[in-house]
Design a protein around this motif. Sequence first.
Motif, PDB file in Angstrom:
ATOM      1  N   MET A  42     -14.432   1.344  -1.643  1.00  0.00           N
ATOM      2  CA  MET A  42     -13.230   1.343  -2.481  1.00  0.00           C
ATOM      3  C   MET A  42     -12.144   2.210  -1.859  1.00  0.00           C
ATOM      4  SD  MET A  42     -14.405   1.035  -6.476  1.00  0.00           S
ATOM      5  CE  MET A  42     -15.440   2.476  -6.622  1.00  0.00           C
TER       6      MET A  42
ATOM      7  N   PHE B  74      -9.996   2.760  -9.451  1.00  0.00           N
ATOM      8  CA  PHE B  74     -11.345   2.536  -8.927  1.00  0.00           C
ATOM      9  C   PHE B  74     -12.226   1.924 -10.018  1.00  0.00           C
ATOM     10  CE2 PHE B  74     -11.971   5.222  -4.911  1.00  0.00           C
ATOM     11  CZ  PHE B  74     -10.675   4.951  -4.507  1.00  0.00           C
TER      12      PHE B  74
ATOM     13  N   LEU C 210      -9.866   0.734   0.600  1.00  0.00           N
ATOM     14  CA  LEU C 210      -8.873  -0.217   0.089  1.00  0.00           C
ATOM     15  C   LEU C 210      -7.634   0.464  -0.476  1.00  0.00           C
ATOM     16  CD1 LEU C 210     -11.429  -2.631  -1.585  1.00  0.00           C
ATOM     17  CD2 LEU C 210      -9.879  -3.246   0.267  1.00  0.00           C
ATOM     18  N   VAL C 211      -7.617   1.795  -0.463  1.00  0.00           N
ATOM     19  CA  VAL C 211      -6.459   2.507  -1.011  1.00  0.00           C
ATOM     20  C   VAL C 211      -5.242   2.298  -0.118  1.00  0.00           C
ATOM     21  CG1 VAL C 211      -5.497   4.792  -1.464  1.00  0.00           C
ATOM     22  CG2 VAL C 211      -7.796   4.205  -2.251  1.00  0.00           C
TER      23      VAL C 211
ATOM     24  N   GLU D 110     -11.659  -9.835  -2.883  1.00  0.00           N
ATOM     25  CA  GLU D 110     -12.321  -8.573  -2.530  1.00  0.00           C
ATOM     26  C   GLU D 110     -13.036  -7.989  -3.739  1.00  0.00           C
ATOM     27  OE1 GLU D 110      -9.379  -7.303   1.165  1.00  0.00           O
ATOM     28  OE2 GLU D 110      -8.788  -6.855  -0.886  1.00  0.00           O
TER      29      GLU D 110
ATOM     30  N   PRO E 267      -5.547   8.143  -6.820  1.00  0.00           N
ATOM     31  CA  PRO E 267      -5.402   7.057  -5.844  1.00  0.00           C
ATOM     32  C   PRO E 267      -5.822   5.704  -6.422  1.00  0.00           C
ATOM     33  CG  PRO E 267      -7.155   8.589  -5.207  1.00  0.00           C
ATOM     34  CD  PRO E 267      -6.466   9.183  -6.385  1.00  0.00           C
ATOM     35  N   ARG E 268      -5.090   4.689  -6.033  1.00  0.00           N
ATOM     36  CA  ARG E 268      -5.441   3.332  -6.480  1.00  0.00           C
ATOM     37  C   ARG E 268      -5.729   2.453  -5.267  1.00  0.00           C
ATOM     38  NH1 ARG E 268      -0.794   3.939 -10.019  1.00  0.00           N
ATOM     39  NH2 ARG E 268      -1.541   4.520 -12.076  1.00  0.00           N
ATOM     40  N   MET E 269      -6.636   1.518  -5.489  1.00  0.00           N
ATOM     41  CA  MET E 269      -6.898   0.518  -4.451  1.00  0.00           C
ATOM     42  C   MET E 269      -5.782  -0.520  -4.485  1.00  0.00           C
ATOM     43  SD  MET E 269     -10.875  -0.396  -5.147  1.00  0.00           S
ATOM     44  CE  MET E 269     -10.794  -0.509  -6.930  1.00  0.00           C
ATOM     45  N   VAL E 270      -5.629  -1.207  -3.361  1.00  0.00           N
ATOM     46  CA  VAL E 270      -4.801  -2.416  -3.348  1.00  0.00           C
ATOM     47  C   VAL E 270      -5.745  -3.505  -2.866  1.00  0.00           C
ATOM     48  CG1 VAL E 270      -2.886  -3.576  -2.198  1.00  0.00           C
ATOM     49  CG2 VAL E 270      -2.643  -1.209  -2.949  1.00  0.00           C
ATOM     50  N   LEU E 271      -6.133  -4.394  -3.781  1.00  0.00           N
ATOM     51  CA  LEU E 271      -7.127  -5.389  -3.374  1.00  0.00           C
ATOM     52  C   LEU E 271      -6.918  -6.721  -4.077  1.00  0.00           C
ATOM     53  CD1 LEU E 271     -10.687  -4.742  -4.886  1.00  0.00           C
ATOM     54  CD2 LEU E 271      -8.577  -3.994  -5.948  1.00  0.00           C
TER      55      LEU E 271
ATOM     56  N   LYS F 113       0.826  -1.212   0.000  1.00  0.00           N
ATOM     57  CA  LYS F 113       0.000   0.000   0.000  1.00  0.00           C
ATOM     58  C   LYS F 113       0.861   1.264   0.000  1.00  0.00           C
ATOM     59  CE  LYS F 113      -4.433  -1.482   1.746  1.00  0.00           C
ATOM     60  NZ  LYS F 113      -5.543  -1.198   2.641  1.00  0.00           N
TER      61      LYS F 113
END
Lengths: 587, 284
Positions: free
Chosen positions: B280, A386, B283-284, A215, A207-211, A32
Amino acid sequence: MKQNSISINNLNWKIAGEAGYGIKASGLMFAKACARGGLQIFDYSEYPSLIRGGHNTYQVNVSEEEVFSPQSEVNLLVALNQDTIDFHKDELSNQAGVIYEQEDKKIEITSLKKNNCQLFPVPLSRLAKENGGKEIMRNSVALGASFALLNYDFKYLQSVIQDSFQKKGKEVIDLNVKIAEAGFNYVSQNFDVAKYPYQLKHLKSSPRMVLTGNEAIALGAIQAGCKFISAYPMTPATPILHYLASQQKNHNLIVKQTEDEISAITMAIGANYAGVRAMTCTSGGGFSLMVEGLGLAGMTETPLVIAEVQRPGPATGLPTWTEQADLRFLIHAAQGEFPRIIIAPGDVEESFYATQSAFNLAEKYQLPVFILSDKFLAESNKSQEFFDPKIIKIERGALLTNTQLQKMRKYRRYAFAKSGISPRSIPGQKGGIFNANSDEHDQFGYSSEDAENRARMMEKRLGKLDQVALEIPDPILYGPAKADLTLIAWGSTKGPIIEAMKLFEKNRIRVNFLHVMYVYPFPAEKVKEVIRKAKKMVLIENNATAQLGSLIREFTGIEIDRKLLKFSGRPFYPSEIYQYLTDNFKK
Amino acid sequence: MKPEDLNTPHKPTWCPGCGNYAIWVALKNAVAKLELDPSRVVISYGIGCSGNENNFVGTYAFHSLHGRPVPPANGIKMVNHELTVIAVSGDGDAYGEGGNHFIHACRGNHDITYLVHNNEMYSLTTGQASPTSQKGMPSKSTPEGVLERPLNPIALALTAEATFVARGFSGKEEHLTDLMVKAIQHKGFSLVDILQPCVTFNKLNTFPYFYERVYDLQKEGYQPNDKEKAFKKAQEWGERIPIGIFYQEKRPAYHSELFSIKEKPLVRQSLAGIDITKSMRELV
Ligand SMILES: Cc1ncc(C[n+]2csc(CCOP(=O)(O)OP(=O)(O)O)c2C)c(N)n1
Ligand code: SF4
Ligand SMILES: [Mg+2]
């Protein structure tokens, strides 16, 4: 890498040690922190099926462009114990760094000296304790130390720590930040960081998710309006249950852990029958128990979404490892013949959108739809833009309104519609009473053993699949239209193959790749077309018996005899695919 | 509404004299007595002679699999708790194939009524021993007699924390109707284990066998409010066999403690405007 050259934003970081020491949590924080600095990541972890002891690893592949798989060469290794050095020394790249416990006299590093790597002994435990923490917090010291070495701004790690410990309060946050900072400062002050050639540099990005894939499935289900999930825990599908449970208050869901998988699937069928969107999730072993329920959904034409996250079988198999060996099982599960749809997403993004589509297809065609994933895809985190919830809209299929029902003289739930799709009523609706019958039934749902009725009902149900075949997306061909080598695969092997293609491109070898995501009904026409044009075909699967290969043979009559199959419980590495193909198919 | 309004175009296919007839009549009587709208009643059936009732009762029906009427019934109730949900089983369904679901529905206190047609026999499969068959009883699969002791559904339901535990007899239709009414009215899981002679395959537990033995607990002044007493009563099986309510307790039903349906049933919640942005962002 050449001496003195510097590699920026091209890193494979790995932390490993004994299970039960927070390796997973630290790994995710590393990932992250990278993503928050605008970098792209793909992580991968290996762990045995036990809670304490055993060897855990977590690796994060960091890059400026999107990454879809782990890589095998490690550039920075955090060794929390001797095993880590022994098990992973051969993975180290030239000039790789190794951070290890300085004060552990038992750690034997002679084997590393030969490897031309750089050693960074850090008093991990001491720094944790000196700063008011417990020994287990040495992971945080190691995180700080890693980022100092990588010349990466500490603020990203700090912000991740703040968010990760938010629920535990300011004191815990401050303590963890302080400990990580101690590691950061120790490395900055005691080593000439500039001599270590791997660096990270933040980039500007939204911003980017980390998933994980799991999930993404769970989020896709929420966005699709799934309101009810019943499931029984089984690795590696459990995180879907966990994530939905964590979100139940945000999205008003019912999440039910049942007494067994038979209950899980039949309860979800009951919920769907009663008019909500409902799903269940499990791995192959749990799905073995669900099989009779699958047939129940098929016979009663009740929509149902099932996420099946594969692990190596048979029986208990390798609970925490990966394999793609349940495809044939899903196609044939349950007695008799009835339609079903199988979607095997190849990455996190596809997992989200495929799940949304699964709910639409299930209701439109009134049948069970599988999301077929596996441990590798389901548990690996990826940095991800996203999702756009507007791309796929909720389409609930043929549900009758009260007014429509009142206009009908006598409602026939299983009317012989030309399309095979007969509109549904839901319990509570006046005029909609019917019998959802697991016995063969007539158009009202009453049991019927009449021969002609039986044949027509079979045609009605099975006929739906022909229409599904017209609607579902074709497999996608990645890479140039013309190529010397054409790869074909399904599901999660997409990631390592896409990464291997980058290697082929670098080396000017023209390779393209057909990814089959909508596996069943099988997209025979598209597959045939690509195979006909291909110079050389290679099938790549994470199983022992080439199950996609057998489907291709069954539906196109074509046998692909060049196969790269892996069934050790481990996913493919891109370098492994590249190596195998260049070794075996040189012109 | 009259009980006959619940008939369907299909007449029962049970053997003449079968104990299932009176249970069927009692069920229709109970639904009529409670003035339930048939389109707001769902009955989930198992597979057996008993389960075949799915064709003969004009409410919403879900004819599940052998042993599985309970989980779908629980699912239906959770997503639409305004419906009346009933599950119908044989003894093979309920205590054999579906034993696990039974136990957990009891402790979960899911607000469904479980009507078990207990003929101490697997009848649709033409007469094998069931979990409630008497020890020593010969059947097609046990020609030398059953070796196991019979399972005690009443005691099992009590240990599994059921909140309404009763036994009826298909030879006492009015009493059975009354039990069903009370079971449906009960908020939480209610078991009515129903002694149902199978005139074709069970030559031991016949109508005369039961007529000689059954007595009404409530007529003898038994109060169903003491679990220990209920346990004791549950052991009584021989010269005298008690029917009636063994135990009843007030406890919140499963669905009543689900926060997501506090305002309205899940099935009536709109799917418009689902927003996963916050999820969402986390989850960043
Ligand atoms: C999974 C499965 N196993 C076995 C059967 C065959 N089967 C049908 S009914 C039945 C037993 C019926 O006994 P019970 O539940 O007591 O009902 P009854 O016929 O006595 O009313 C069995 C074993 C089945 N339908 N499904
Ligand atoms: S076999 Fe027994 S239970 Fe089945 S219908 Fe005949 S009498 Fe009734
Ligand atoms: Mg029976």
